[in-house]
Design an enzyme around this catalytic site. Structure first.
Site, mmCIF file in Angstrom:
data_model
loop_
_atom_site.group_PDB
_atom_site.id
_atom_site.type_symbol
_atom_site.label_atom_id
_atom_site.label_comp_id
_atom_site.label_asym_id
_atom_site.label_seq_id
_atom_site.Cartn_x
_atom_site.Cartn_y
_atom_site.Cartn_z
ATOM 1 C CG ASP A 129 -5.989 0.618 -0.735
ATOM 2 O OD1 ASP A 129 -5.176 1.567 -0.661
ATOM 3 O OD2 ASP A 129 -6.020 -0.316 0.085
ATOM 4 C CG ASP A 158 -2.544 3.848 -1.469
ATOM 5 O OD1 ASP A 158 -3.229 3.732 -2.503
ATOM 6 O OD2 ASP A 158 -2.714 3.110 -0.471
ATOM 7 C CB SER A 178 -0.963 -0.047 1.191
ATOM 8 O OG SER A 178 -1.943 0.931 1.109
ATOM 9 C CG ASP A 205 -2.841 -0.750 -2.532
ATOM 10 O OD1 ASP A 205 -2.815 0.423 -2.100
ATOM 11 O OD2 ASP A 205 -3.415 -1.675 -1.927
#
Length: 358
Positions: free
Chosen positions: A236, A232, A96, A234
């Site tokens: 999400d 960020d 992340s 990834d």
């Protein structure tokens, strides 16, 4: 208390905390839930991605499971494709917003939601007991690097108009959204200024992305863009910026979306879910327009559970995890950004005009 799973999967420094052995055990444990499971897997851009992905896949294959390798893709896209391909599990190799030396393993079930406590405990016990399923049959790997277009098509269908005439800055954190986010906004007709859009993985989240809003603010002002977004690693989570130097955090995104959904009678129960960190000013402003805020523990997993319990369609965290249940069961930074721009376009108002609370 989980030894391996945190609030968002397993994380640690690659080759130190998160090893090949641990990763293989996690993958193999999935084959103990069901015989010959189908697992989709993807990664962000980190340098350790291939090593850890191969380890997880080896564990799955040894247990007789089959794998679809999606390549580099955002966490929300992998969640979506898990259901689309009717897979039993979706696995994401990502840490992340963490620095490049970290990596992690997130797991979705067949409904595209993160594993519950029972499933996480089951995997931890298999790891602790050194249980390993050696199947008499071996699984196979299939590569599918084009299915992400189905996810793009789905996201494009969630907006009510094109974005022609808008200037939008994107900071993709040198992460999983490096190519998919610019393409989506360009497909909608926006003039896009993209930064930190490389995939080497060595500089993911380094001085960029959703934790570094000053860079986003600078570029949004520099281009006098209508709005800017930073994702960020990834994708999400998302943070926004205005061309007068203001940060659009997760609370403000929720507030603007909640107002719009209520006005169009799409905010089920006139209720949203936040966390104990949610801005009190935002809560009071929501109350004034007839919307109740209920608070969950910090962590998008807890927000999602509370939303499920109460039947809410909108929730999230100040950090930029935004869950729009009408469209997806998990946080999606690109989806949240699209919905915010959709509101700006449909109302003809700026963020400043819509953000009428302190």
């Amino acid at each position: 208390m989980s030894e391996y799973f945190g609030t968002d999967g397993i994380r640690g420094i690659a080759n130190k905390d998160l090893t090949l052995e641990l990763s293989a055990k996690v993958g193999n444990a999935l084959t103990m839930f069901k015989n010959e499971p189908l697992v989709v897997i993807g990664t962000d851009t980190r340098a350790s991605k291939d090593m850890l992905k191969c380890a997880v896949m080896s564990g799955i294959l040894a247990g007789g499971g089959n794998v679809i390798d999606l390549g580099i893709l955002t966490t929300p896209a992998i969640s979506y494709i898990t259901s689309l391909r009717k897979a039993d599990f979706g696995v994401v190799i990502s840490a992340s917003h963490n620095p490049p030396e970290y990596n992690g393993i997130k797991i979705f079930d067949r409904s595209s939601e993160k594993l519950g406590e029972r499933e996480r405990d089951f995997i931890e016990k298999r790891i602790e007991n050194n249980d390993f399923n050696y199947s008499e049959t071996f699984g196979t790997i299939r590569y599918d690097k084009e299915v992400y277009t189905e996810y793009i098509k789905y996201l494009l269908e969630t907006v009510e108009s094109d974005f022609k005439g808008l200037k939008i800055v994107l900071d993709c954190s040198n992460g999983a959204s490096f190519d998919i986010a610019p393409k989506i906004f360009q497909d909608l007709g926006a003039e896009v200024y993209c930064y930190n859009c490389n995939s080497s993985g060595h500089d993911i989240n380094v001085g960029c992305g959703s934790l570094y809003e000053q860079f986003l603010i600078q570029k949004t002002i520099e281009h006098q863009a209508d709005i800017g977004f930073a994702f960020d690693g990834d994708a999400d989570r998302v943070i926004g910026a205005t061309n007068d130097g203001k940060v659009i955090d997760g609370d403000l995104i929720i507030y603007i979306l909640a107002k719009y959904l209520r006005q169009s009678n799409r905010l089920l129960g006139n209720m949203v879910v936040g966390t104990h960190h949610t801005n009190m000013g935002m809560e009071l402003a929501l109350q004034k327009i007839g919307i109740k805020l209920t608070r969950a523990d910090v962590g998008d997993h807890f927000v999602a559970c509370q939303m499920q319990k109460l039947g809410c369609v909108l929730g999230g965290e100040q950090s930029g995890h935004i869950i729009l249940k009408n469209y997806a069961p998990t946080g999606d930074g690109i989806l949240a950004a699209l919905q915010l721009v959709n509101v700006l376009k449909k109302t003809g108002k700026s963020v400043k005009q819509l953000a009428d609370y302190d």
